[in-house]
Design an enzyme around this catalytic site. Structure first.
Site, PDB file in Angstrom:
ATOM      1  N   LYS A  92      13.306  -5.752   0.942  1.00 52.78           N
ATOM      2  CA  LYS A  92      13.473  -4.827   2.071  1.00 52.78           C
ATOM      3  C   LYS A  92      12.108  -4.452   2.659  1.00 52.78           C
ATOM      4  O   LYS A  92      11.310  -3.794   2.003  1.00 52.78           O
ATOM      5  CB  LYS A  92      14.171  -3.538   1.632  1.00 52.78           C
ATOM      6  N   GLU A  94       3.178   0.688  -6.502  1.00 51.29           N
ATOM      7  CA  GLU A  94       1.859   0.660  -5.846  1.00 51.29           C
ATOM      8  C   GLU A  94       1.876   1.775  -4.813  1.00 51.29           C
ATOM      9  O   GLU A  94       2.471   1.622  -3.743  1.00 51.29           O
ATOM     10  CB  GLU A  94       1.637  -0.684  -5.149  1.00 51.29           C
ATOM     11  N   CYS A 144      -4.042   1.967   1.790  1.00 46.53           N
ATOM     12  CA  CYS A 144      -3.806   2.784   0.590  1.00 46.53           C
ATOM     13  C   CYS A 144      -5.104   3.099  -0.139  1.00 46.53           C
ATOM     14  O   CYS A 144      -5.276   4.171  -0.693  1.00 46.53           O
ATOM     15  CB  CYS A 144      -2.845   2.065  -0.332  1.00 46.53           C
ATOM     16  N   GLU A 167      -3.132  12.575   1.236  1.00 42.46           N
ATOM     17  CA  GLU A 167      -3.374  11.298   1.894  1.00 42.46           C
ATOM     18  C   GLU A 167      -2.993  11.413   3.367  1.00 42.46           C
ATOM     19  O   GLU A 167      -1.846  11.724   3.689  1.00 42.46           O
ATOM     20  CB  GLU A 167      -2.529  10.205   1.227  1.00 42.46           C
TER      21      GLU A 167
HETATM   22  P1  NAD Z   1       7.061   5.039   2.494  1.00 39.57           P
HETATM   23  O1  NAD Z   1       7.004   5.448   1.078  1.00 39.57           O
HETATM   24  O2  NAD Z   1       7.556   6.014   3.492  1.00 39.57           O
HETATM   25  O3  NAD Z   1       7.998   3.762   2.659  1.00 39.57           O
HETATM   26  C1  NAD Z   1       7.764   2.556   1.949  1.00 39.57           C
HETATM   27  C2  NAD Z   1       9.061   1.769   1.881  1.00 39.57           C
HETATM   28  O4  NAD Z   1      10.001   2.518   1.101  1.00 39.57           O
HETATM   29  C3  NAD Z   1       9.738   1.523   3.225  1.00 39.57           C
HETATM   30  O5  NAD Z   1      10.295   0.229   3.218  1.00 39.57           O
HETATM   31  C4  NAD Z   1      10.805   2.594   3.262  1.00 39.57           C
HETATM   32  O6  NAD Z   1      11.896   2.233   4.090  1.00 39.57           O
HETATM   33  C5  NAD Z   1      11.235   2.647   1.801  1.00 39.57           C
HETATM   34  N1  NAD Z   1      11.872   3.885   1.369  1.00 39.57           N
HETATM   35  C6  NAD Z   1      11.778   5.127   1.916  1.00 39.57           C
HETATM   36  N2  NAD Z   1      12.541   6.008   1.221  1.00 39.57           N
HETATM   37  C7  NAD Z   1      13.126   5.312   0.214  1.00 39.57           C
HETATM   38  C8  NAD Z   1      14.008   5.668  -0.858  1.00 39.57           C
HETATM   39  N3  NAD Z   1      14.435   6.914  -1.037  1.00 39.57           N
HETATM   40  N4  NAD Z   1      14.386   4.720  -1.727  1.00 39.57           N
HETATM   41  C9  NAD Z   1      13.930   3.445  -1.585  1.00 39.57           C
HETATM   42  N5  NAD Z   1      13.101   3.049  -0.594  1.00 39.57           N
HETATM   43  C10 NAD Z   1      12.698   3.971   0.289  1.00 39.57           C
HETATM   44  O7  NAD Z   1       5.616   4.493   2.858  1.00 39.57           O
HETATM   45  P2  NAD Z   1       5.073   3.995   4.259  1.00 39.57           P
HETATM   46  O8  NAD Z   1       4.919   5.189   5.148  1.00 39.57           O
HETATM   47  O9  NAD Z   1       5.875   2.822   4.741  1.00 39.57           O
HETATM   48  O10 NAD Z   1       3.637   3.413   3.828  1.00 39.57           O
HETATM   49  C11 NAD Z   1       2.538   4.215   3.607  1.00 39.57           C
HETATM   50  C12 NAD Z   1       2.320   4.481   2.130  1.00 39.57           C
HETATM   51  O11 NAD Z   1       2.223   3.262   1.411  1.00 39.57           O
HETATM   52  C13 NAD Z   1       1.017   5.208   1.877  1.00 39.57           C
HETATM   53  O12 NAD Z   1       1.220   6.253   0.959  1.00 39.57           O
HETATM   54  C14 NAD Z   1       0.130   4.135   1.254  1.00 39.57           C
HETATM   55  O13 NAD Z   1      -0.898   4.626   0.447  1.00 39.57           O
HETATM   56  C15 NAD Z   1       1.116   3.321   0.510  1.00 39.57           C
HETATM   57  N6  NAD Z   1       0.589   1.975   0.224  1.00 39.57           N
HETATM   58  C16 NAD Z   1       0.167   1.685  -1.061  1.00 39.57           C
HETATM   59  C17 NAD Z   1      -0.371   0.414  -1.343  1.00 39.57           C
HETATM   60  C18 NAD Z   1      -0.875   0.066  -2.733  1.00 39.57           C
HETATM   61  O14 NAD Z   1      -1.135  -1.099  -2.984  1.00 39.57           O
HETATM   62  N7  NAD Z   1      -1.022   1.012  -3.640  1.00 39.57           N
HETATM   63  C19 NAD Z   1      -0.455  -0.543  -0.327  1.00 39.57           C
HETATM   64  C20 NAD Z   1      -0.017  -0.212   0.944  1.00 39.57           C
HETATM   65  C21 NAD Z   1       0.508   1.053   1.209  1.00 39.57           C
END
Ligand code: NAD
Length: 494
Positions: free
Chosen positions: A178, A253, A287, A387
């Protein structure tokens, strides 16, 4: 406008509900595509197909490593042929400058090739066990985990997908994937490629839809053996909770608030350039972004002068024209970033440059925020603790090495960090003290397919990339063979 469909059990299918979602170009605010908007029912179908592919036909997991490797190489070759289209798509969807999107595609291609090679390497071990049960031959084999649910964010749409899909496929798993609903387009192209190379039916499935429906179903469904998630710490917690039902394996992650520690003896010009990369690359939507600069007091003024003059000179614009920085990913996210900026000002941080939405020239439309630097920050400020995930950096100062380390570690996160110094011994000392999964010395952000990526503390657990990234998608089985069949060892002597 054509509607991009989900890919389930080897077929392109609309969402069961018939619902769709519009995809917006953040540089122009125009609708550029419409995709199927799946829900839990679509996710269940995909999980059923992935389960049948793994436990039923088992065609992919039973292929030799050599054959799986060949398919991974074919995927890489097809991606190479479609490199420009893939890069352009991530730029249109996410906003990032085209040259950065091209770099992502190249890394993604390399990632498939890397795991295509690694899966053929020797693995496991032979164990010299005691002979209490008679003479034994003891060894281990690595096997795929089963049905892997994979959920990704919007900041590196293609690359985050490939960091998960390449090792999972190499290991022989089935996948239900997804993408973020904000940036699903390059994943669709990737699945066109996976379809083209002829993976067995049900082996890879793409379900687009919201996190609360599709993502939640993937995380809690009992037929999913493992869920790997890249995204915010807040959602990571929800995933871990949802996964507890069948105790599926979990890889997380998550977010970060990474320290960039700069000592007075550093090459200051170099430190400025790397600090720019650390916080303004990919619009700061990284991130591991170096969002907290922690600098020795005696060089702060000089450093800020140079950094702010570089930041003020940055060009913003449509990613296709390769500006220094593109728009933020969405209106909602831009508003979140602007809100953090206002909180920082209200809490007493000094805005040295930027700090507002940019609307000049071609940026009249789109979600642009000027690169922003806050001075006089303290660890209790929201802007230092949380963040922001945008082009916003805070500055704090220290007088001693101990103080620098203390400030660096004063965070709930532990994803990354950097130290700038010309004193080699100090660099090694500080690296050892920083509680983070990735640390850089005299540079910021270089990331390699060959080396493990992941966080300490609330930045998550598990590792992607490198050999660890493959092992996450494998179970280890112990095998003990009795070399004297019919004998019972010490049982016999009782
Ligand atoms: P997010 O957590 O809002 O969403 C990430 C994914 O999770 C999306 O596909 C979203 O649809 C899904 N999601 C949302 N709620 C969910 C739930 N309840 N159950 C299952 N899936 C759900 O994050 P974002 O805004 O898309 O991305 C930004 C975040 O990602 C930042 O915090 C960033 O630091 C992190 N990030 C971490 C890494 C790493 O390698 N550590 C890499 C890239 C981004």
């Amino acid at each position: 406008m054509a509607i991009w469909k989900n890919y389930i059990n080897g077929e392109w299918v609309p969402a069961l509900s018939g619902k769709t979602r519009k995809v917006i170009n953040p540089a122009t605010e125009e609708v550029i595509a419409e995709t199927a908007e799946g829900n839990a029912e679509d996710a269940k179908l995909a999980i059923k197909a992935a389960k049948e592919a793994f436990y039923g036909t088992g065609e992919w997991r039973r292929k030799s490593a050599q054959m799986r490797s060949d398919v991974l190489l074919q995927i890489a070759d097809e991606m190479d042929k479609r490199r420009n289209e893939l890069a352009r798509t991530d730029t249109l969807d996410n906003g990032k400058p085209l040259r950065e999107a091209e770099g992502d595609v190249d890394d993604a291609i390399h990632c498939f090739r890397y795991y295509a090679g690694m899966i053929k390497a020797p693995y496991g071990g032979i164990y010299d066990v005691n002979d209490a049960f008679g003479p034994m031959h003891s060894y281990t084999i690595h096997e795929p985990v089963g049905v892997c649910g994979q959920i990704t964010p919007w900041n590196y749409p293609l690359l985050m997908a490939v960091w998960k899909i390449a090792p999972a496929l190499a290991a022989g798993n089935s996948i239900v994937f997804k993408p973020s609903s904000i940036t699903p387009l390059s994943s669709i192209l990737l699945f066109e490629i996976l379809d083209h190379v002829g993976l067995p039916k049900g082996c890879v499935n793409l379900v687009m839809g919201s996190g609360g429906t599709v993502g939640q179903e993937i995380a809690e469904n009992f037929d999913v053996d493992m869920v790997t998630f890249t995204g915010s710490t807040e959602v990571g917690r929800e995933i871990a909770k949802a996964a507890i039902g069948n105790l599926k394996k979990v890889g997380l992650e998550l977010g970060g608030k990474s320290p960039n520690v700069i000592f007075a003896d550093a090459d200051l010009e170099g430190a400025v350039e790397w600090a720019m990369v650390g916080i303004f690359f990919n619009q700061g939507e990284v991130c591991s972004a170096g969002s907290r600069i922690i600098i020795e007091e005696s060089v702060k003024d000089k450093f800020i002068e140079r950094l702010s003059s570089r930041a003020n000179a940055m060009t913003l614009g449509n990613g296709l024209n390769n500006p220094d920085m593109g728009p933020l990913v969405s209106e909602e996210h831009m508003n979140t970033v602007l809100n953090y900026i206002e909180i920082a000002k209200a809490e007493g941080a000094t805005c040295v440059c930027g700090g507002y939405r940019y609307t000049e020239g071609e940026c009249a439309k789109g979600y642009f925020v000027r690169p922003t630097i806050f001075d006089n920050c303290t660890s209790d400020m929201t802007i230092v603790k949380e963040e922001v995930f945008g082009p916003v950096v805070t500055i704090q100062t220290f007088k001693t090495e101990e103080e620098a380390v203390e400030l660096a570690n004063d965070t709930i996160y532990g994803l990354a960090g950097a130290v700038f110094t010309t004193d080699g011994a100090r660099a090694l000392r500080v690296v050892k003290e920083i509680r983070a999964g990735i640390t850089w010395v005299n540079c910021y952000n270089p990331t390699f397919n060959e080396a493990p990526w992941g966080g300490y503390k609330m930045s998550g657990y598990g590792r992607e990339l490198g050999i660890h990234g493959l092992e996450e998608y494998q179970e280890i089985k112990q095998v003990n063979i009795n070399l004297a069949p019919g004998k019972l060892g010490w049982y016999e002597e009782r």
